[in-house]
Each structure stands twice: as structure tokens, then as C-alpha cells.
Design an enzyme around this catalytic site. Structure first.
Site, PDB file in Angstrom:
ATOM      1  N   TYR B  21     -48.040  26.652  43.337  1.00  0.00           N
ATOM      2  CA  TYR B  21     -46.975  25.771  42.826  1.00  0.00           C
ATOM      3  C   TYR B  21     -47.429  24.887  41.707  1.00  0.00           C
ATOM      4  O   TYR B  21     -48.466  24.117  41.966  1.00  0.00           O
ATOM      5  CB  TYR B  21     -46.164  24.912  43.676  1.00  0.00           C
ATOM      6  N   TYR B 175     -36.755  24.430  53.385  1.00  0.00           N
ATOM      7  CA  TYR B 175     -38.030  23.657  53.113  1.00  0.00           C
ATOM      8  C   TYR B 175     -37.855  22.204  53.078  1.00  0.00           C
ATOM      9  O   TYR B 175     -38.484  21.371  53.792  1.00  0.00           O
ATOM     10  CB  TYR B 175     -38.589  24.194  51.877  1.00  0.00           C
ATOM     11  N   HIS B 176     -36.929  21.800  52.058  1.00  0.00           N
ATOM     12  CA  HIS B 176     -36.924  20.301  51.834  1.00  0.00           C
ATOM     13  C   HIS B 176     -36.193  19.540  53.138  1.00  0.00           C
ATOM     14  O   HIS B 176     -36.063  18.175  53.184  1.00  0.00           O
ATOM     15  CB  HIS B 176     -35.876  20.084  50.629  1.00  0.00           C
ATOM     16  N   LYS B 542     -34.933   3.530  43.907  1.00  0.00           N
ATOM     17  CA  LYS B 542     -36.031   4.126  43.444  1.00  0.00           C
ATOM     18  C   LYS B 542     -35.956   4.273  41.891  1.00  0.00           C
ATOM     19  O   LYS B 542     -34.849   4.980  41.484  1.00  0.00           O
ATOM     20  CB  LYS B 542     -35.842   5.668  43.984  1.00  0.00           C
ATOM     21  N   ASP B 546     -37.552  10.557  40.152  1.00  0.00           N
ATOM     22  CA  ASP B 546     -37.868  11.054  41.416  1.00  0.00           C
ATOM     23  C   ASP B 546     -36.758  10.797  42.433  1.00  0.00           C
ATOM     24  O   ASP B 546     -36.300   9.801  43.110  1.00  0.00           O
ATOM     25  CB  ASP B 546     -38.951  10.360  42.086  1.00  0.00           C
ATOM     26  N   HIS B 548     -37.053  12.111  46.092  1.00  0.00           N
ATOM     27  CA  HIS B 548     -37.494  12.273  47.206  1.00  0.00           C
ATOM     28  C   HIS B 548     -37.374  10.693  47.841  1.00  0.00           C
ATOM     29  O   HIS B 548     -37.855   9.999  47.587  1.00  0.00           O
ATOM     30  CB  HIS B 548     -38.899  12.400  47.226  1.00  0.00           C
TER      31      HIS B 548
END
Lengths: 317, 679
Positions: B21, B175-176, B542, B546, B548
Site C-alpha cells: 500500500y 478490514y476497517h 478532529k 483524517d 479515523h
């Protein structure tokens, strides 16, 4: 060291919106010094000093979780700003009974321009008081009403919330999502007061939204209340119904005797506050509910909430 | 089983596709990196885009500040895509793109870049991640509301099935979900529910034609999964997923062909479990996690990319990524795992694990279905993930779950791996952002503007059409060809579709019963409340692009559980938004979280905005902050910095309460006499 309440109150009276955050900090505070300053602040904005009721349109917006209140408020905010109105929103969230803490998530979902000084959004926790408005919310709404054109109080719930919010708002709007059966049942059963405006959100859902709107209108008719408007709004693009809602809210206020409604609201709120503070026992000490209402009814209409509560407390001894 | 008695396969299996990646700085720099990686034996590309590209902003947008070229490569137009793929034959290459909200756009740019190489679209092979539900749930790079996002996905699937038949238009991502705290059962159930939502939407979009091509559509859906260090259970999870997938194909979509029913997945192993403390231990973790997805032949990954050992420290360098590629190569070429049929066939333990997971997943899928499917259940799933993640953190804090080098065996020698000036990570030159801003402006100046205007108008018209008569890929490809930019494409659609903020999940998180430490903290918070006159109030948010948000969410929930009033602002905030919120809300402290490496630009910008607004409340910062950046942040006015090694959140809360207590008595908000006035 407490902020200077009288000065902040005077700035709000002059429609200096920059004074609002500090004013709210003071009004929310329970520290003894702050309480005194907050009282001084509120006095500066009492009907007696203003020479009448505060000019803002105070609107309560309430409804069950997930009904789409935040999205609706975003759309309303833009519509009001487009009409040149300054807007303050007080969002009341429930507190955790376990920790006393709270998560105030709503402002994240209201979309506004941070550079726009004509908008203020403040989240407050309902605090320890059961099911009700935050202790300071009424006082805050009253103070902001002296400075902003529109003051919105957003609360969560059905059945109790709109009654509480009616103790401060000129106009109460209840938000219902399509298929939201609770509101319909509560209305029919008389568990909830009939609001001034009913808003069905998510009108883009089509049939189900139309049916909800029709059912609510039918219920209102059968209750003999034709004054309450039922509107359908879609906040998703292409948005629809938002301007109509703004017009309906304004029409309600135009019909209203604001002074009379605010006076009745202040008196009712004073009794609520007194009862929370002193309990049923305190109520008996002043001769019961009816006597208290009579005392309040005879009071000077220019007195603010704190003065009314103080008046009841004086009659205890 | 092959052969009569031989435990071996008649012929050794071909290895899975090996990727890294990668992508950073500029299209040109990333192209050089890709070509080097291919020379090292990598067999496919995995493109990492920067956050502005992922969320649909050009480098000169206000929201892009500090983020350009950070976590991936900035691609603004077909010129950038051509530079990225320069010298790489697109008829042979298999390219995976981690792109979601803007997937249709990046695929269009890729198709146009291939055209320019003389390669027809039907020859293209690869994958666009394109899974928007998990962006709402976990990763945060969404751009449009759910309904139009699903339309874009369905349109891409419909388009590729017909015109780019070897393309995997969507990678359903579990995945996440694991990164956001999902248990194996949640990971399976939510991924499958997500796939159902996508398949149903596509079937509806295709209408009559749907029945004919559903078989192919189903066959083109692949998955992107995660594997944690509990690698036996993780392997069972993948076996359970293949069983559910086949069942779903047969029963719900009437798929007959065995090839189309096969569960195909790519994998990036777990980053959540990688530690900042003693980061060399991450190498062992990565190896074991790779075993989870390679050991059993019946549920082996088709494509693998492994994280680098230093991901919890910052951005990995090419050398770090090479190390991870070599792990794959040792597994594939040195060990014997590719020589056997499925080694777990007949294992009672494996069968038992699989059946446990299947039962759990089916029950949880039923709950999601009751909510009306994955799109409607986003809020429910988000709340459940926040709860699971909190439980995970609680186990680590209490020591129930051992993390070597972090909550146990912490004694360590100094590491030579992080001894260099940069601390063993890649530092992107901050000058690059200004160059990219210039570059996109000159691109706009030099192209045929009227062609772009026309193409964007056609895109808007197709999007506005309520019946959705035209597949959005058609005007999207036309706009790519005309030279429109990423920001223009997404702004055109944002204007039609509206913008959106996903639910944060924190409001739904259950309030926990206090343990000893939390009770003490609550008492401390109550004392502070007396002193302040108000309940201590914290703003958590945040800045930047981003998405996350797991860390920020856990801080917000724990602050609430400590008794504070928490204003949780969510993701993608500008400095001006944070300052306005802090002022209006009258908060006592501000917590900012950043994982994208843009803290050096964004945090000082937030502090400036706060001070300009008259807010003096202290600021604390959490995220992936390299050691050498801590001092500059403190100089810029940050009161405390927390990194992944600070895993004890209650301790962080205690610090914050102390910090607020130290400032109590002063007013946190100073309102200048120069009033804003009414607007």
C-alpha cells in the site's frame, strides 16, 4: 472571580452578540459569586428594564431521537440567515444518570459557517433534573432573547418535553418522522399537549410521510384543534417545505399575544422552579398550588423569573 | 483431496498477489516508488491516495491544508493519473485503489490514462475499494449522503460489468471494522450485511437487466479483510465468511456457477494491534497475522499487503515497506505452505470455531436486517463498534489482554531502529503542498475551460435526474477526459446531492459501571465542578480530513464516563470551526486528535484560531505524533501530547482534569471589548 453580569447584560441588550458565550458561562454556573452576577445580568434583560418583552421569537423544537431534528435545524438555520435573522440555538441533551457526564453530539450535525457571527449554538446537558430542561436553559433563552432575532431550544423526547419547553417558548414545534406512531398515540391519548406546529420530516420518503401527515391532521381535527399546522419538510436536496415552515412559525407568533404568553410561562416556570427547590412541603407552606398561582398572578408583570421565585420564597415565612 | 494417498498437491500453488500500500508526495515520486517496488518482485499495485483526493478536494481547498501528499498521492486530474502510471503497462498491471467516495472519479481517470496509453477499458484489471458503508462506520472519507453514494456504487458496478469486465468495482471491507474495534462476529456480520445492501441496490438499479447479469455482478464482488494476531480464530473467521458468502449467493441471488460463488478476498493485516512501544515486535505480529490468511488453502487470500513495522510511529519509508514485502516472499517462496491441500480439513477445533462464528454472525445479521439493512443500521452498527472498541481498551488497560512491550514486559534497551534523526519514519517535505497548489492552478489555467464547464454541467444534469436514467460513469468519464479536477467533480455532485455527516456512535455508547479508578476520577470531577461552578466541559474533535475517529470517540466516551460534559465534534473540522465551537460552548479544555501526519501544520493553525477568538482554554493533542514533533507542538501552545503508547485512557483523563483544575479560577473564555456585533 466572577464576570461582570450587569455589563454583559447591558451588552446583550445592545444586541452585542459577542457577549453571549460569556453570559451563558455565567448563567450556567452554580458558584455563589456567579449566581449573583447572573441575577444582575438577567435583571438587565427583564421586561421592566427592556420596557417590554424581549424582541426575539423563542421557538421550542422537540421530538423523539432520530426524528431528524438536527437536519431540520440546519435547514431552518440557513433559511433564517437568508432572511437576515440572527439565530441562537440551545441544544439540550440528556445526561448520563450513572456518571453525571454527558455527550453533546448535536452541534456536529448542524451545518453552519463558523465565520458567521450571527449564529450561536450552545449545547447543554439536562443535568440531574429528571426529564426536564437544563436548569439554566430557561434563563439562557430569556437572556439571548434580548440579543438575537430567533432563539431555538431543542429538546429530546415526547410527552413531557414539549410541556417543559412551553414554559419558555413562544412557539412549540414537535418534530415527527414518517411512521412515528408515538406522537400520534400521545396526542390522541392526551399524554402530550397539542403543539403549535407539527413538522413531519423526511418528506422525501413519499407515501409514508404523506400518510403520517394525514393521520396527524385527522387526529387534530378530531381533537377540535384546527389552529395547529401540520407541515411536511424534506431537508435533503432538493429541500422542500423549509420556507413554508419558517412562514408558519412566524405566522403563529404574529397571531400570538407575546406578552401574555411569556407572562404565563414565567409564572408557570416560577412555580416549577419553586417546587423543585422546596418540594411539596414547601408548596404547602405557602398555602398550596392555587394560592401560589394567585400570588404569582398578582405580581408585577415586569418581574423576571428569579424575582418571581424569590417572591414565593418570601411568602414561606 | 488431491492424489490418492499423497498429502501434497500434485503441483505447488501459485503465490497470491503481493502488493504494498503505497503512494506519497506527488504522482511523479509515487510512480518512481511503484516502479522500484515492481522491480523488487511485487506483483500488483496498491495505490494510497492522499486525504484530499479521497474526500474530493483539490490541493488548494481550505480543507486540504496540511494534508496534501501526506498519507498518499494527490491525484487531481488526468494529467496526474498519467504521471502516476507512466511507464507501467496498464493492460498487464493489476491495480488496487483504496478509494471510496470518489471511486467513480478515480476509475474514470484510470480509464482515461489507459486510453492515452492505447489500452482499451475492457483490458483493465484491478479493484476500487468503493465501500461507502464502512466509511460511514469507521474510516470517515465519505463525501455524499448514503442514498446518492449507493447510486454511485450501483452505477459503477453496472458500468464495469459491461465495459470493464475484469475490474472488481467494489471491495466490501471488513478490514476497517476490525480497526474500529469489531469482534470477529461483528466483522463477519457487518461485512455480509454491507454486501447485501450493495447487491440489493445494484439489482434494483439494473432493473430488468438485473436478473441476467446478477450472476456476473455477484462474481465481481470481492472483500478486503483484516487479520489480527489471534491467528487461529482469524483463520476460522475467513472460513466462516466463505461459507456465508456461498450461501448468500445461492439463496438470495440465485447464483449457480461455482466460480462466481467463490469468496475472494484481499487482505491487509491488522494495524490496530501494532504498538509504538518496542515497535520491532510488530514484525512478529505481522508474520503471524499473515499466517492467518495463508495457512489454509480453502480460505487463502488472493492478494496481500502487509503494514510496516513502524506504522504506529509515522509514515513508513520505502525500506520499511520492502521489509514487509520480503515477509510475504519468504512465506510464499521459502516455506512449504503452498505445497499442500487445505491443512485444516477435518480439524474438529477449526470446525467448532467456524460454527461458533457462523451462529454469532447469523444472529447479528438478523439484527441488522431488522433495522432495515446496513444503510439504515449505520447508527446501530457504529454504536456497537464503539462499545466493542471500548471493551478492548478496557481489557488492555486492566492487563487482561497482554500486549507485549506495552502493558507487560516494558523494559527495553534503546532501539537502533529509531535512532536516526527522523526517528525511523518518512517525513514528507512540507514544501510539496505549495507546489501541488501551484500545479493544480496552472492545470486549470491551461485547459479548455468551456469543455470542462460543459462536461460538469452534463454531470450535474445526470445527477439531478430523479429517475437516474443515465449511468453517472458516462458523464464522469467525459469530465475526466475534458480535464476537470477531483475537487470540481465532487463539488458538482455535492451541490446536487448535498453534504452529509455520519453518525458518531458516541451518543449510543453504553455508560459503564465505574471501577475503582473511574470512581475516584468522578469524585475529582465533582470537586472540580464545585470549584468551576459548572461541570467541566471538554471539546473533542478532529481537525483536517483524517476520518479515523476511533481514538477521538474513545476519549469522548471516557470523558463522559468520568463525569464531564463532552462536546464531540466529529471529523473534518477546520480551525475556524473548532474555534467557533470552543468559544460558543464555553469549554474548559480542548482535545484534538490527528493521525494523518498533518499535525505540524494543523495544530498551530487551530491554536491561532482559538486565540484569535479569545479562547484561552488549554489544548491537548492525541494521535500518531513522532517523538521529534512533540517539542514544536508544545512550543506552539499545546499543553500535552498523547501517542499510541499512552494506552491508559483513564490516566489521560486524570491529566486533563488536573489541567483544567490548574486553570480553574481564571475564566476560560476572554471576550474582548471589541465586540463582534450583530451580523
Amino acid at each position: 472571580m466572577s464576570a461582570d453580569g450587569a455589563a454583559l447584560g447591558a451588552r446583550l441588550r445592545e444586541r452585542d452578540l459577542g457577549a453571549a458565550p460569556a453570559a451563558l458561562n455565567l448563567i450556567e454556573s452554580t458558584a455563589p459569586g456567579d449566581r449573583e452576577q447572573a441575577a444582575a445580568l438577567l435583571r438587565e434583560l427583564s421586561p421592566a428594564v427592556l420596557g417590554g418583552e424581549a424582541p426575539a421569537h423563542v421557538i421550542g423544537v422537540t421530538g423523539p431521537p432520530g426524528a431528524g431534528k438536527s437536519t431540520l435545524l440546519s435547514a431552518l438555520l440557513h433559511a433564517w440567515r437568508a432572511r437576515g435573522r440572527t439565530v441562537a440555538m440551545l441544544a439540550v441533551d440528556p445526561s448520563s444518570r450513572r456518571s453525571g457526564g454527558s455527550l453533546l453530539g448535536d452541534r456536529a450535525r448542524i451545518d453552519f459557517d463558523p465565520a458567521d457571527s450571527g449564529v450561536l449554538i450552545r449545547s447543554t446537558a439536562a443535568g440531574e433534573r429528571l426529564g426536564g430542561l437544563a436548569r439554566a436553559t430557561r434563563a439562557a433563552a430569556g437572556a439571548l432573547a434580548g440579543a438575537f432575532d430567533v432563539v431555538v431550544i431543542e429538546t429530546v423526547g415526547v410527552g413531557q418535553a414539549e410541556t417543559e419547553v412551553a414554559e419558555v417558548a413562544d412557539t412549540v414545534a414537535v418534530v415527527v418522522q414518517p411512521g412515528g406512531g408515538d406522537v400520534l398515540q400521545f396526542l390522541k391519548a392526551g399524554i402530550m399537549e397539542i403543539p403549535d406546529v407539527l413538522v413531519v420530516t423526511k418528506a422525501d420518503l413519499g407515501q409514508i410521510a404523506l400518510r403520517t401527515r394525514r393521520d396527524l391532521s385527522a387526529a387534530l381535527r378530531s381533537l377540535g384543534s384546527s389552529a395547529t399546522q401540520v407541515l411536511a419538510v424534506s431537508s435533503l436536496p432538493p429541500a422542500s417545505g423549509v420556507d413554508e415552515l419558517v412562514d408558519a412559525l412566524e405566522a403563529h407568533r404574529a397571531e400570538l399575544d407575546v406578552a401574555e404568553r411569556r407572562l404565563a410561562a414565567r409564572r408557570s416556570a416560577a412555580l416549577t422552579d419553586f417546587t423543585i427547590e422546596h418540594g411539596e412541603q414547601g408548596l404547602r407552606a405557602i398555602g398550596g398550588r392555587a394560592a401560589a398561582q394567585a400570588t404569582l398572578g398578582a405580581a408585577d408583570p415586569g418581574l423576571d423569573l428569579a424575582a418571581l421565585v424569590a417572591m414565593l420564597e418570601r411568602s414561606m415565612s | 483431496m488431491s492424489g490418492d494417498h499423497s498429502p501434497r498437491l500434485p503441483e505447488r500453488d501459485r503465490p497470491w498477489m503481493m502488493r504494498t500500500y503505497a503512494g506519497h508526495s506527488t504522482a511523479k515520486a509515487s510512480n518512481e516508488l511503484y516502479r522500484r517496488n515492481l522491480e523488487k518482485g511485487q506483483t500488483g499495485l496498491s495505490v494510497a491516495f492522499d486525504l484530499p483526493t479521497q474526500t474530493g478536494y483539490d490541493p488548494d481547498d481550505e480543507l486540504a491544508r496540511g494534508e496534501v501528499g501526506k498519507v498518499g498521492v494527490p491525484i487531481s486530474h488526468r494529467g496526474d493519473m498519467a504521471a502516476l502510471m507512466h511507464g507501467i503497462p496498464l493492460d498487464e498491471m493489476n491495480t488496487s485503489m483504496t478509494i471510496n467516495a470518489t471511486a467513480a472519479w478515480l476509475l474514470a481517470l484510470y480509464i482515461v490514462a489507459a486510453e492515452e496509453q492505447g489500452v482499451a477499458e475492457e483490458q483493465l484489471q484491478g479493484t476500487t475499494q468503493n465501500d461507502i458503508i464502512k466509511e460511514f462506520l469507521a474510516r470517515g472519507t465519505y463525501a455524499f449522503p448514503p442514498a446518492p453514494s449507493m447510486r454511485l456504487i450501483a452505477d459503477m458496478i453496472a458500468y464495469t460489468v459491461e465495459h470493464v469486465p475484469k475490474w472488481n468495482p467494489i471491495n466490501i471491507c471488513s478490514y476497517h471494522l476490525q480497526e474500529a474495534g469489531a469482534t470477529p462476529v461483528q466483522e463477519i456480520a457487518y461485512a455480509m450485511s454491507n454486501a447485501i445492501a450493495v447487491l440489493d441496490a445494484t439489482r434494483e438499479r439494473l432493473g430488468e437487466r438485473g436478473r441476467e447479469v446478477m450472476e456476473q455482478v455477484f462474481g465481481r464482488i470481492s472483500f478486503f479483510v483484516n487479520a489480527g494476531v489471534r491467528f487461529v480464530e482469524e483463520h476460522a473467521k475467513l472460513r466462516a465468511m466463505s461459507i456465508l458468502w456461498e450461501e448468500l449467493g445461492r439463496e438470495r441471488y440465485d447464483v449457480q456457477d461455482a466460480r462466481h460463488l467463490r469468496f475472494r478476498y484481499g487482505v491487509q493485516v491488522n494495524s490496530l494491534g501494532l504498538t509504538e512501544a518496542q515497535p520491532e515486535n510488530n514484525v512478529q505480529r505481522i508474520v503471524l497475522e499473515a499466517l492467518a490468511v495463508t495457512l489454509g488453502r480453502d480460505a487463502r487470500a488472493r492478494a496481500i499487503q502487509l503494514p510496516a513495522w513502524n506504522e504506529a510511529l509515522g509514515l513508513p519509508r520505502p525500506w520499511d515497506q520492502q521489509w514487509s514485502l520480503r515477509i510475504q516472499q519468504v512465506l510464499a517462496y521459502e516455506t512449504d505452505i503452498l505445497e499442500y491441500p487445505d491443512i485444516f480439513e477435518g480439524s474438529k477445533v477449526m470446525e467448532g470455531l467456524v460454527s461458533e462464528l457462523l451462529d454469532g454472525a447469523r444472529a447479528e445479521m438478523a439484527v441488522v436486517a431488522e433495522h432495515g439493512g446496513a444503510v439504515e443500521a449505520v447508527s446501530y452498527m457504529k454504536g456497537a463498534l464503539v462499545d466493542s472498541h471500548r471493551e478492548r481498551i478496557r481489557r488492555i488497560e486492566s492487563g487482561e489482554q497482554v500486549v507485549v512491550g506495552q502493558n507487560r514486559f516494558g523494559e527495553s534497551e534503546d532501539s537502533p531502529l529509531t535512532a536516526d534523526a527522523e526517528g525511523g519514519i518518512l517525513v514528507v517535505d512540507p514544501k510539496l503542498e505549495a507546489e501541488q497548489v501551484e500545479a493544480v492552478r496552472s492545470w486549470r489555467a491551461e485547459r479548455d475551460q468551456s469543455a470542462v464547464d460543459e462536461a460538469l454541467a452534463a454531470l450535474a444534469a445526470a445527477a439531478r435526474d430523479a429517475d437516474g436514467a443515465e449511468n453517472l460513469m458516462i458523464p464522469t468519464i467525459a469530465a475526466a477526459r475534458a480535464g476537470a479536477t477531483t475537487g470540481e467533480w465532487s463539488m458538482t455532485l455535492r451541490e446536487v446531492f448535498g453534504s452529509y455527516r455520519a453518525p458518531t456512535g458516541v451518543g449510543d455508547a453504553a455508560a459503564v459501571a465505574p471501577d475503582g479508578e473511574l470512581s475516584e476520577l468522578r469524585a475529582e470531577v465533582s470537586r472540580l465542578q464545585e470549584k468551576l461552578g459548572r461541570r467541566p466541559k471538554i471539546l473533542v474533535g478532529k481537525p483536517g480530513l483524517d476520518g479515523h475517529s476511533n481514538g477521538a470517540e474513545q476519549i469522548a466516551v471516557r470523558a463522559r464516563d468520568s463525569g464531564m460534559d463532552v462536546v464531540y465534534e466529529g471529523i473534518r473540522l477546520t480551525p475556524a470551526q473548532i474555534a467557533a465551537s470552543a468559544l460558543q460552548e464555553g469549554v474548559h479544555v480542548i482535545g484534538l486528535s490527528i493521525l494523518s501526519g498533518s499535525h505540524r501544520e494543523l495544530i498551530p493553525a487551530v491554536i491561532d484560531a482559538l486565540r484569535d477568538a479569545g479562547v484561552t482554554a488549554p489544548v491537548v493533542v492525541g494521535g500518531i505524533i513522532p517523538e521529534q514533533d512533540v517539542a514544536p507542538l508544545r512550543e506552539a501552545g499545546v499543553a500535552a501530547v498523547y501517542t499510541p503508547k499512552d494506552f491508559d485512557i483513564t490516566r489521560i483523563m486524570r491529566d486533563i482534569v488536573e489541567l483544567v483544575g490548574a486553570g480553574a479560577g481564571e475564566s476560560s473564555v476572554v471576550v474582548g471589548s471589541a465586540a463582534n456585533g450583530s451580523a
